[in-house]
Design a protein around this motif. Structure first.
Motif, PDB file in Angstrom:
ATOM      1  N   LEU A 181      41.834  39.616  37.670  1.00  0.00           N
ATOM      2  CA  LEU A 181      41.985  40.576  38.769  1.00  0.00           C
ATOM      3  C   LEU A 181      41.464  39.996  40.076  1.00  0.00           C
ATOM      4  O   LEU A 181      42.063  40.172  41.140  1.00  0.00           O
ATOM      5  N   ILE A 182      40.332  39.308  40.002  1.00  0.00           N
ATOM      6  CA  ILE A 182      39.758  38.706  41.208  1.00  0.00           C
ATOM      7  C   ILE A 182      40.621  37.560  41.704  1.00  0.00           C
ATOM      8  O   ILE A 182      40.831  37.393  42.913  1.00  0.00           O
ATOM      9  N   GLY A 183      41.151  36.761  40.769  1.00  0.00           N
ATOM     10  CA  GLY A 183      41.948  35.610  41.166  1.00  0.00           C
ATOM     11  C   GLY A 183      43.386  35.964  41.492  1.00  0.00           C
ATOM     12  O   GLY A 183      43.816  35.901  42.642  1.00  0.00           O
ATOM     13  N   ARG A 184      44.127  36.402  40.493  1.00  0.00           N
ATOM     14  CA  ARG A 184      45.558  36.630  40.671  1.00  0.00           C
ATOM     15  C   ARG A 184      45.862  37.883  41.477  1.00  0.00           C
ATOM     16  O   ARG A 184      46.771  37.888  42.312  1.00  0.00           O
ATOM     17  N   TYR A 213      41.579  41.085  43.821  1.00  0.00           N
ATOM     18  CA  TYR A 213      40.563  42.133  43.884  1.00  0.00           C
ATOM     19  C   TYR A 213      39.323  41.610  44.599  1.00  0.00           C
ATOM     20  O   TYR A 213      38.950  40.446  44.440  1.00  0.00           O
ATOM     21  N   ARG A 214      38.684  42.496  45.355  1.00  0.00           N
ATOM     22  CA  ARG A 214      37.459  42.125  46.060  1.00  0.00           C
ATOM     23  C   ARG A 214      36.244  42.631  45.309  1.00  0.00           C
ATOM     24  O   ARG A 214      36.246  43.719  44.746  1.00  0.00           O
ATOM     25  N   VAL A 263      31.315  46.562  42.501  1.00  0.00           N
ATOM     26  CA  VAL A 263      32.562  47.323  42.611  1.00  0.00           C
ATOM     27  C   VAL A 263      33.699  46.325  42.760  1.00  0.00           C
ATOM     28  O   VAL A 263      33.638  45.422  43.602  1.00  0.00           O
ATOM     29  N   LEU A 264      34.736  46.461  41.947  1.00  0.00           N
ATOM     30  CA  LEU A 264      35.952  45.654  42.050  1.00  0.00           C
ATOM     31  C   LEU A 264      37.099  46.568  42.445  1.00  0.00           C
ATOM     32  O   LEU A 264      37.428  47.496  41.700  1.00  0.00           O
ATOM     33  N   VAL A 265      37.701  46.322  43.602  1.00  0.00           N
ATOM     34  CA  VAL A 265      38.793  47.161  44.091  1.00  0.00           C
ATOM     35  C   VAL A 265      39.858  46.269  44.723  1.00  0.00           C
ATOM     36  O   VAL A 265      39.578  45.131  45.123  1.00  0.00           O
ATOM     37  N   PRO A 266      41.102  46.752  44.819  1.00  0.00           N
ATOM     38  CA  PRO A 266      42.133  45.999  45.535  1.00  0.00           C
ATOM     39  C   PRO A 266      41.705  45.724  46.965  1.00  0.00           C
ATOM     40  O   PRO A 266      40.897  46.471  47.541  1.00  0.00           O
ATOM     41  N   PRO A 267      42.214  44.657  47.572  1.00  0.00           N
ATOM     42  CA  PRO A 267      41.682  44.207  48.861  1.00  0.00           C
ATOM     43  C   PRO A 267      41.937  45.133  50.041  1.00  0.00           C
ATOM     44  O   PRO A 267      41.319  44.957  51.085  1.00  0.00           O
ATOM     45  N   ASP A 268      42.837  46.107  49.900  1.00  0.00           N
ATOM     46  CA  ASP A 268      43.102  46.982  51.034  1.00  0.00           C
ATOM     47  C   ASP A 268      42.356  48.309  50.946  1.00  0.00           C
ATOM     48  O   ASP A 268      42.585  49.198  51.767  1.00  0.00           O
TER      49      ASP A 268
END
Length: 817
Positions: free
Chosen positions: A68-71, A74-75, A518-523
């Motif tokens: 998720l973080i790479g592909r 995710y931030r 917290v891991l969330v999509p970049p937007d």
């Protein structure tokens, strides 16, 4: 069209989907929303600190989260959960926006005078009722699994405040359930296998504990707890949450308890605790996949932890007696007749969360608590929560934070005297007490402190959340349910102390227990005013995503966003430019959904400064008469210029350029087609000038025809006097768009005579294909540069969202001026 094949494949996959069949067989209600409406899945890994999270990533124990973080870009944000660092307090702030709702997992309620434990259904339900009076919960209309509170969910399952599954299927559905079990036979085999594996590991763990001379009964009790929490609750929640996503519930929240349970028992860095993370990671992947395939919602999946854990030593092990006996001894020495209150007992702490499966399990594993017997003689030193006694001091200590409740009020002199005695005679690392409003006193064996003034001396200058911890600790001392003396196992040097029998603990101010992630999509809009966020910030972002509140004026901080390896574009702070070219396919996705918002999200997640878009509809009936260029630019807060290559009365179709930098339109016009084939789709180009730090950069965006001869005429026109050959089209220059031509073609060779292909110009980069979305077969989208523009990076964005939003993949190029 290729996307039609994708739609057929998706329809077939939905038809054979086990989740879809189970929803039908059980006649579960489905959301009436469209696939474009937002949904949110929140997945909590209970008790996983940021440091242990990073360690697990580095050792490959969380491979899906790593992807998720790479592909998926995710931030990774740091979250400070506030005090106490415990699930009831964090979920109260996240679900209801109330800080410090409870002072600890166990405390004496000042309203009733009774000991309250947040494991118990009636206690959690009472607290939840008070929280609901503040307003609706975050999970309103959705589902909740393994939480303390329901969060307003319409379908709470295995939560402390509700207990058990919830509504049981009616009798006429049992036959359907039997068919569903047959259909899901593989899942049943999988669960049985996991239980068998965990049983073997648990028995081995138990044997090691016994050989290490740990308490036999405590070790035996941990075996069923491990199986129930690490496997049964996890698998039931995963299957059910996947069904909820298939049904299209607006918000779904799952709390994975396995790591926290193991960390309490063996320590946060133990192999057994980290072993559970593999199963949690796989469960998250299954839920994520179900959410992404849902035909009824456009889901975001957010992953977070509520707090961390510190490695601790039990107070009883370090001092040879319980904290209850130590406090009773201190008070008994100085006030004649004082002793410990009589405890009431329950069937152990290791099985508490397992009881959330239902009241049947509660009865099976020990039943209700044995009520206090007023006639029973006081037993100083017995370790349990305490009952009332006329001359008793009551101690409620369920971790590294505990409270002392003497019978009667204490003067300030008595508080100081008892606090000093507790740190010097009872070896309590830290004792605190409320002072005047906004202030508190603290005592250690070294000296006394005033908070918040002496926070740096008490916690050390390197504590990551020093001002916030000091303020929250003062608020904790002033909580109406806190005792006049607060016991804390925190110490700057050496192993921390927990007043319960556990090797990992949380609730206090330690650096690990106050560091979550917290891991969330970049937007996702989160604050950039500081280096961390709070649960309330996550709540505001969730409400904005669900459309239940206006989006706050917050943007990701560059230093936080770069943790995931994908820095946010901050054009005013650097000499680079991020250019994106993207054929939006009229915002019609591979799933058949029409969504300009989804295209905008793909762009936002790249952090692009300038965007060249092709195939946009403006006021066309086939696109619901939407102005797609304006809609995307508004969502991205960019200025834009649009050129309609095709006009049909009021309907338009063409290309656009969007920019965060100052931009002026130089030329927008048509390109020549084939005279013998006037019915071919008209093509055009748009030329703008960008201003970056006072310097002008020319950018041309185009979309060439499908036929070879058509493209040949169009590229010659673009290289001619009206476009790239124009005296005003000076370097530095960027040329981009969908050329419908492969590398090595005549069109590509002619452009390479004048410009540099960014994918070829970047050293040690293998050019990547862009068409079509899921399985790209060719490279037909290009960015060319000329002049003193150095290509820094090239990326074809392959996130799940990008693979679905259009039949092309976006091409992102970063250049240095």
């Amino acid at each position: 069209m290729i996307y039609r094949w994708e739609r057929r494949w998706r329809a077939i996959r939905r038809w054979v989907s086990r989740n879809e069949w189970l929803v039908r067989l059980l006649r579960l209600p489905k959301s009436a929303s469209t696939a474009a409406e937002p949904g949110l899945v929140m997945l909590q890994i209970d008790g996983l600190s940021r440091s242990q999270f990073e360690k697990a990533l580095a050792h490959g124990r969380l491979p899906f989260l790593g992807r998720l973080i790479g592909r998926e870009r995710y931030r990774n944000y740091t979250m400070y959960p506030g005090l106490p660092t415990s699930t009831p307090a964090v979920q109260a702030e996240l679900f209801y926006g109330v800080r410090c709702a409870v002072p600890a997992f166990a405390f004496r309620d000042h309203r009733t005078g009774q000991v309250a434990r947040m494991f118990d259904s009636h206690t959690a339900g009472d607290v939840q009722s008070r929280l609901e009076s503040e307003g609706p919960g975050l999970l309103e209309g959705g589902s909740a699994y393994c939480n303390i509170y329901s969060g307003g969910a319409a379908e709470p399952h295995f939560c402390a405040a509700t207990m058990g599954w919830g509504p049981v299927p009616s009798k006429e559905r049992w036959s359907h359930l039997a068919l569903a079990l047959v259909w899901h036979a593989w899942s049943i085999v999988r669960i049985a296998t996991l239980i068998a594996v965990e049983l073997v590991l648990a028995v081995g763990d138990c044997a090691r504990g016994i050989l290490a001379r740990r308490d036999l009964w405590a070790e035996l009790k941990f075996v069923p707890s491990r199986i129930v929490i690490s496997v049964a609750l996890r698998e039931l929640s995963t299957i059910s949450a996947s069904l909820d996503a298939t049904r299209g519930l607006p918000v779904i929240h799952v709390n994975f308890l396995g790591y926290d349970e193991q960390a309490h028992r063996r320590g946060p860095a133990s192999l057994f605790a980290h072993w559970t993370l593999k199963g949690i990671d796989e469960a998250i992947q299954r839920i994520w996949t179900a959410a992404r395939r849902s035909p009824r919602r456009d889901y975001d999946v957010w992953i977070y932890s509520d707090h961390g854990q510190q490695r601790t030593i039990p107070y009883e092990v370090a001092n040879g007696r319980t904290i209850h006996a130590a406090v009773a001894d201190v008070f008994g020495r100085h006030v004649r007749g004082y002793g410990a209150a009589t405890p009431f007992r329950r069937g152990g702490t290791q099985l508490e969360r397992a009881r959330w499966l239902g009241r049947w399990l509660d009865r099976l594993m020990g039943g209700a608590a044995v009520e206090h017997d007023p006639g029973k003689k006081s037993v100083p030193g017995d370790s349990a929560e305490q009952g009332p006694n006329d001359r008793a001091v009551e101690v409620v200590a369920y971790g590294p934070v505990g409270y002392v409740y003497p019978n009667g009020a204490l003067t300030s002199q008595q508080r100081e005297h008892f606090a000093q005695s507790l740190v010097s005679q009872a070896n309590v690392p830290l004792v605190l007490s409320a002072a005047e409003p906004g202030r508190a006193r603290a005592w250690t064996a070294r000296r006394s402190y005033q908070l918040p003034d002496d926070a740096e001396d008490l916690f050390g200058p390197d504590h990551p959340y020093l001002p916030d911890v000091a303020q929250d600790l003062v608020a904790l001392c002033h909580h109406p349910d806190a005792g006049p003396l607060v016991l804390c196992g925190w110490r700057r040097e050496g192993r921390l102390v927990s007043f319960a029998r556990e090797n990992g603990a949380h609730a206090g101010p330690g650096p690990d227990e106050t560091s979550a992630f917290v891991l969330v999509p970049p937007d996702v809009p989160l604050p950039r005013s500081r280096d961390f966020i709070r649960p309330a910030d996550l709540r505001r972002a969730a409400l904005a995503h669900l459309g239940r509140s206006a989006a706050a004026d917050v943007e990701p901080a560059p230093e936080i966003a770069e943790m995931a390896g994908h820095p946010v574009a901050m054009p005013q702070a650097r000499r680079t430019l991020r250019i994106l070219t993207y054929n939006a396919h009229s915002c019609l996705g591979m799933d058949g959904s029409l969504s300009p918002s989804r295209i905008a999200r793909v762009i936002a997640q790249t952090g692009a400064d300038v965007v060249a878009l092709q195939e946009l509809d403006v006021r066309r009936l086939r696109s619901n008469s939407d102005d797609q260029a304006h809609s995307i630019a508004r969502q991205l807060e960019m200025q834009f210029h649009f050129h309609p290559a095709l006009r049909l009365e009021e309907e338009q179709y063409g290309d656009a350029v969007l920019s965060r930098h100052p931009m002026r339109l130089v030329r927008a016009g048509a390109l020549p087609g084939l005279t013998a084939r006037p019915y071919l789709e008209p093509r055009g180009a748009i030329w703008v000038t960008l201003t970056l730090d006072g310097r002008e950069i020319q950018l041309v965006n185009t979309h060439l025809g499908l036929l070879r001869g058509e493209r040949a005429r169009q590229v010659e026109a673009l290289l001619g006097d009206e476009w790239l050959g124009h005296p005003e089209c000076k370097e530095p220059l960027i040329f981009c768009g969908d050329l419908n031509a492969l590398p090595g073609s005549r069109v590509h060779r002619r452009l390479c005579d004048r410009l540099r292909d960014a994918q070829i110009d970047l050293q040690n980069h293998r050019p990547q294909r862009t068409f079509f979305g899921r399985y790209p077969l060719g490279r037909i989208d290009y960015i060319f540069v000329a002049g003193d523009l150095e290509v820094v990076s090239v990326e074809v964005v392959r996130t799940h969202l990008a693979r679905v939003a259009s039949d092309h993949l976006p091409l992102l190029v970063e250049v240095r001026i």
